[in-house]
Design a protein around this motif. Structure first.
Motif, PDB file in Angstrom:
ATOM      1  N   ARG A   1       0.820  -1.204   0.000  1.00 20.83           N
ATOM      2  CA  ARG A   1       0.000   0.000   0.000  1.00 20.83           C
ATOM      3  C   ARG A   1       0.864   1.269   0.000  1.00 20.83           C
ATOM      4  O   ARG A   1       1.825   1.378   0.750  1.00 20.83           O
ATOM      5  CB  ARG A   1      -0.885   0.010   1.242  1.00 20.83           C
ATOM      6  CG  ARG A   1      -1.757   1.255   1.348  1.00 20.83           C
ATOM      7  CD  ARG A   1      -2.564   1.266   2.623  1.00 20.83           C
ATOM      8  NE  ARG A   1      -3.615   0.266   2.590  1.00 20.83           N
ATOM      9  CZ  ARG A   1      -4.565   0.153   3.531  1.00 20.83           C
ATOM     10  NH1 ARG A   1      -4.573   0.981   4.577  1.00 20.83           N
ATOM     11  NH2 ARG A   1      -5.485  -0.759   3.437  1.00 20.83           N
ATOM     12  N   ILE A   2       0.497   2.191  -0.856  1.00 22.37           N
ATOM     13  CA  ILE A   2       1.155   3.511  -0.881  1.00 22.37           C
ATOM     14  C   ILE A   2       0.089   4.537  -0.538  1.00 22.37           C
ATOM     15  O   ILE A   2      -0.954   4.622  -1.185  1.00 22.37           O
ATOM     16  CB  ILE A   2       1.755   3.806  -2.277  1.00 22.37           C
ATOM     17  CG1 ILE A   2       2.911   2.846  -2.596  1.00 22.37           C
ATOM     18  CG2 ILE A   2       2.235   5.262  -2.373  1.00 22.37           C
ATOM     19  CD1 ILE A   2       4.167   3.015  -1.784  1.00 22.37           C
ATOM     20  N   GLN A   3       0.367   5.298   0.508  1.00 21.36           N
ATOM     21  CA  GLN A   3      -0.589   6.314   0.959  1.00 21.36           C
ATOM     22  C   GLN A   3       0.129   7.665   0.926  1.00 21.36           C
ATOM     23  O   GLN A   3       1.137   7.842   1.600  1.00 21.36           O
ATOM     24  CB  GLN A   3      -1.012   5.963   2.398  1.00 21.36           C
ATOM     25  CG  GLN A   3      -1.692   7.070   3.169  1.00 21.36           C
ATOM     26  CD  GLN A   3      -3.167   7.204   2.819  1.00 21.36           C
ATOM     27  OE1 GLN A   3      -3.923   6.266   3.008  1.00 21.36           O
ATOM     28  NE2 GLN A   3      -3.570   8.360   2.334  1.00 21.36           N
TER      29      GLN A   3
ATOM     30  N   SER B   1       0.420  11.802   1.600  1.00 22.46           N
ATOM     31  CA  SER B   1      -0.058  12.638   2.707  1.00 22.46           C
ATOM     32  C   SER B   1      -1.164  13.572   2.230  1.00 22.46           C
ATOM     33  O   SER B   1      -1.421  13.685   1.034  1.00 22.46           O
ATOM     34  CB  SER B   1       1.094  13.402   3.334  1.00 22.46           C
ATOM     35  OG  SER B   1       1.571  14.351   2.420  1.00 22.46           O
ATOM     36  N   HIS B   2      -1.832  14.226   3.171  1.00 21.17           N
ATOM     37  CA  HIS B   2      -3.093  14.879   2.840  1.00 21.17           C
ATOM     38  C   HIS B   2      -3.106  16.336   3.298  1.00 21.17           C
ATOM     39  O   HIS B   2      -4.086  16.815   3.852  1.00 21.17           O
ATOM     40  CB  HIS B   2      -4.243  14.109   3.464  1.00 21.17           C
ATOM     41  CG  HIS B   2      -4.088  13.991   4.962  1.00 21.17           C
ATOM     42  ND1 HIS B   2      -3.161  13.194   5.540  1.00 21.17           N
ATOM     43  CD2 HIS B   2      -4.723  14.606   5.974  1.00 21.17           C
ATOM     44  CE1 HIS B   2      -3.233  13.309   6.844  1.00 21.17           C
ATOM     45  NE2 HIS B   2      -4.170  14.170   7.128  1.00 21.17           N
TER      46      HIS B   2
ATOM     47  N   LEU C   1       4.893  13.245  -3.369  1.00 21.03           N
ATOM     48  CA  LEU C   1       4.431  11.907  -3.721  1.00 21.03           C
ATOM     49  C   LEU C   1       3.082  11.910  -4.443  1.00 21.03           C
ATOM     50  O   LEU C   1       2.831  11.078  -5.318  1.00 21.03           O
ATOM     51  CB  LEU C   1       4.351  11.056  -2.454  1.00 21.03           C
ATOM     52  CG  LEU C   1       4.576   9.560  -2.644  1.00 21.03           C
ATOM     53  CD1 LEU C   1       5.942   9.256  -3.219  1.00 21.03           C
ATOM     54  CD2 LEU C   1       4.394   8.838  -1.327  1.00 21.03           C
TER      55      LEU C   1
END
Lengths: 583, 583
Positions: free
Chosen positions: B269-271, B273-274, B284
């Motif tokens: 999983r690649i998450q 940032s927000h 990213l």
């Protein structure tokens, strides 16, 4: 700085220019002839806060650094053949292994840097300093250094607060200030300017303000990017660290302003494309920004420019009764789609307390009026800023800000406070130097927070700060967006030891990380924040950075020694198991 | 579609819904009950342009595709054990190897796709179609496919015009429409929504418009993203291709609207940032956007949302005397810092000529008035759009647009033209289907151009188009910025052979590349534009994409077979030695 004479004891503020070639000339900020010291009420506040007396201000804590720089214990280790080879590239006069120019580019401006320099803790200096003139020269230097395994660092403006450019592996530092600061082209049709990476903030802005006489342009322009470090920062530094100026709520951060970049990397020239948007795979501009010199040396940058229309500027300031209401007003201003103001700065109660003293409001009849109206000291929050843009746009933003402020019980404080802030906005670092002579040190940490996490991050970080001894911590929100904002913590403490300060700084940084904020909004990562980066980004996500590094610089010769964490050992990394995730 | 009855011969427009399970139900656009055909004056124009007579419209060129899909010549090659394993992940009912669902996700919507489908040129179909329900399921599917070397493709909305999702290596296609289309969370404080990648445009917009009843929100919201393909496009498709909606001049492209993303990649999983901005190394979010499924499968997206305030909308349209003046006016509107309108669309003379017919202006008294005032047919340029945002903001933008338009000799055409455009904005693809029955094919190509290169790109590309047989090419500028804009070419020709069309399409694409424009503003690259990508980006720069691919998907199982060029052979690439570089 002109100041009213003190009524009581006046400390021995150091108001003598540092001698040329001295340590102080390196660690003090900016213009040698400019000084700034606190007014009396602020001085008294400090004595009270840090439990000091006039006696503590009779003489300097330490040596003030007026002696000549001497690196005889840290001689250059660069072989003569390399020095000669570099001279062949840039000219004999533009390579030096002398003491002063080496130390002059060794440190940045974080508290840790200044304390080390004040104590002559010389840990890391480059072996040689090179002053390139052209992109071709920088490309040749990169190729030469990589081929000969010489670490390569870049000094742009020197205002890093992350130890970003510290030459921890020795080698060569490129000092961009002397020659690598020219305009390459100006395109009025596209509203862009292309400059060498060493271009300084003031020179860029002056050039754009005078575009009519310099380029025969139709009108004057502005760069729109004004960090507090503006006067001693460079376009290259802004770009590779993803900086933001104080006017970023309108103009955007540098990541919004940069249109294209050129880098000299170990694998050759990298040129990003120069279109406002495109759908051509991953965005290379956004890959190179944030690389902080670890992928290669930034040589040229094309920036968007904006029309220079200061006549349209509307200044505003309002006092809110408390932080919660103030935050709600700020969020509404950012989400109502009326356009964004240029400067947008909301101080928390502790910062407001200090600012009113700093701007002399405490001496005006306004102070008792505020009290009477229920805007209480240590609860009230100061909000200030100004708008930019076309006349009607600017007016509409100011009008909506006024409306929303009033709806949230904001008390109009006139443009006076904003003007006071403007006066000090670029010269506060001078005050920092003056106070450090008496062991009072100021530093900052900042982070991005989304609105729904704002109250918690503010509370958590302040709690940790206030548990530290002798700490004043003031916070403001600036660089605002519909989804969140930057929280900027300024902490002041009484401390003189570099390592003690580093531990202190680490404690606060740790608190920011654990609170769930973004580790940096615009200061970048450098070497100082690097241990936290992988924990923040995530292990697999961080692997992308390593992969990119291995592509551009497989020998790790570009800004080596910890910047953005690429060559940190596992035991040097901090992982954030305690990190909050509010999503 | 209601239309005035023809006075003369009326072609045999196909107005019967395509049978369920038929080829036509796949290759025709959207709603089975909706049809659109040209009005008589446009029909006459086409006959004239393509040297056709009423006889050519008496019957369809080809089989209209009403027969049932039959892939018996292209059986699924996926082993039963794999099918069973996939069923174990998503449930028995959600894996299929049947003919119709396989063909239904095999092609996108570029002219080449439609012609192949019309002629039953079945080249590439997945062996199985899987309908995932949750992110965990998608993650399991990715892991399973990679482990078992099964190529994996994703079908979002099916409106790709780049062959982006074509399963050229067979394997599995995830059809996201059926179940992977749910809201995960809505955050009114931050003004964000998190959705599964298969969320469709209309469902997202309907959800946001009804946020009050669905989420108990304080107000209604909008997604701000309305591509022409809106009704049959997905959030995932928007994101991975870096799409742009027709309102992007105000709301931004999807690259501006996306706040964070989650991917299921072969390495896990690649998450991202927000936060609205951060200074924590390469970005990213901007690395994953544009990967078009080649790094992994996008599972969840957090989007910014905007206040839904259609009551503030101001419509405008102006006629300019010529393209040069119109471009200058457009640039001034974008650079004057009054804020941006939402829709901003400027048509060149050839498009204006067609639009006036399309919107029936040719039948109104306006036509002779325009002529008389010197706005001459095939010179004049139609400009239209509308504003969004807070009331004062919206009004100020419209006011400035009016002012600048008048300064540049613009003739106000009222909101009528804009409203006509709005009526057709999402249903023009229906017209395309109707005309293709008679071998008249419409397709588009688009690119980003900076202002200083605009005139040249427009001229160069049109020149090449007009040298092609039977070609109408209309151009508009939309998705505008202070530094440039998107140029959008719509070409119409009489052609029926898929390969001939591909060659034709290639010629125009080549012209765009050579002109020095960005290869795509918002359609993405897919497999169709891939041969040009490395030449456009640059060899070393393109190496970054390869490096990222090798990191995320070393076995090349994610959308393999040419997408963004990652697994193209050297001889399949085109290099642009003739490319203009205007900088």
């Amino acid at each position: 700085m002109s100041n009213k004479p003190y009524k009581g004891f006046e400390p021995k503020w150091l108001l003598t220019p540092a001698p040329e070639g001295s340590y102080r000339s390196i660690f003090r900020w900016g213009d040698p002839e400019f000084f700034k010291y606190p007014k009396e009420s602020l001085y008294n506040l400090m004595k009270e806060t840090f439990k000091m007396t006039d006696d503590d201000f009779k003489d300097y804590t330490d040596d003030i650094g007026f002696d000549q720089v001497d690196l005889s214990e840290y001689p250059s280790k660069l072989a003569k053949k390399h020095v000669d080879a570099l001279k062949k590239i840039v000219g004999d006069a533009f390579v030096t292994t002398e003491d002063y120019p080496r130390l002059a580019v060794a440190y940045g401006c974080t508290g840790y840097d200044l304390l080390r320099l004040r104590h002559k803790q010389i840990e890391n200096v480059p072996d040689a300093v090179v002053y390139p003139d052209t992109t071709a020269q920088v490309e040749d230097i990169v190729a030469y250094c990589v081929k000969n395994k010489i670490p390569l660092y870049v000094y742009g403006g020197g205002s890093s607060v992350t130890r970003g450019m510290e030459a921890v592996k020795g080698g060569v530092t490129l000092d961009m200030r002397k020659r690598f600061n020219k305009v390459i082209s100006f395109n009025e049709v596209d509203q862009t300017i292309t400059v060498q990476a060493g271009m300084s903030g003031p020179k860029l802005e002056e050039t754009l303000n005078n575009a009519q006489s310099i380029f025969g342009a139709k009108r004057a322009y502005t760069c729109g990017h004004f960090p507090q470090s503006f006067e001693y920062s460079s376009v290259g530094g802004w770009t590779v660290t993803r900086g933001a100026g104080q006017n970023s709520s309108y103009y955007g951060t540098i990541a919004d302003i940069v249109l294209s970049q050129k880098y000299a990397t170990p694998i050759g020239r990298i040129q990003t494309s120069h279109y406002p948007r495109e759908a051509t795979g991953p965005n290379l501009n956004q890959i190179m920004m944030g690389s902080e010199g670890t992928f290669g040396v930034l040589t040229e940058v094309t920036l968007k420019v904006f029309r220079y229309m200061p006549e349209n500027r509307k200044r505003f300031s309002y006092m809110f009764k408390d932080w919660k209401t103030a935050m709600e007003a700020a969020r509404e201003m950012m989400q109502c789609e009326c356009g964004f103001s240029s400067v947008f700065r909301l101080s928390d109660p502790e910062e407001t307390h200090l600012m009113l003293k700093l701007y002399n409001v405490d001496e005006t009849p306004l102070e008792p009026i505020l009290d009477k109206l229920g805007y209480r000291d240590m609860e009230r929050c100061m909000f200030l800023g100004f708008t930019d843009g076309e006349k009607g746009f600017s007016r509409n933003v100011a009008k909506n800000i006024a409306k929303i402020a009033l709806q949230h019980g904001g008390f109009p404080m006139t443009g006076y406070v904003t003007k006071s802030w403007e006066k000090g906005r670029f010269n506060d670092p001078y005050l920092r130097d003056t106070l450090m002579d008496f062991s009072i040190i100021t530093d900052t940490l900042e982070c991005t927070v989304n609105w729904s996490n704002m109250e918690q991050v503010h509370r958590d970080v302040r709690k940790v700060c206030h548990a530290l001894p002798n700490t004043v911590v003031t916070t403001h929100m600036s660089h605002c967006y519909p989804q969140g904002a930057n929280l900027y913590f300024i902490f002041i403490t009484k401390m003189n030891d570099a390592d003690e300060f580093k531990r202190y700084h680490t404690t606060i940084l740790d608190a920011i990380q654990k609170s769930g904020a973004a580790i940096s909004h615009h200061h970048g990562i450098g070497k100082m924040f690097a241990p936290w980066l992988e924990g923040y980004i995530g292990e697999k996500e961080y692997g992308v950075f390593k992969t990119l590094k291995n592509y551009f610089d497989p020998d790790y010769m570009m800004n080596p020694g910890g910047t953005i964490g690429l060559d940190l050992k596992p035991e040097e990394k901090k992982f954030l198991n305690e990190r909050k995730d509010y999503r």
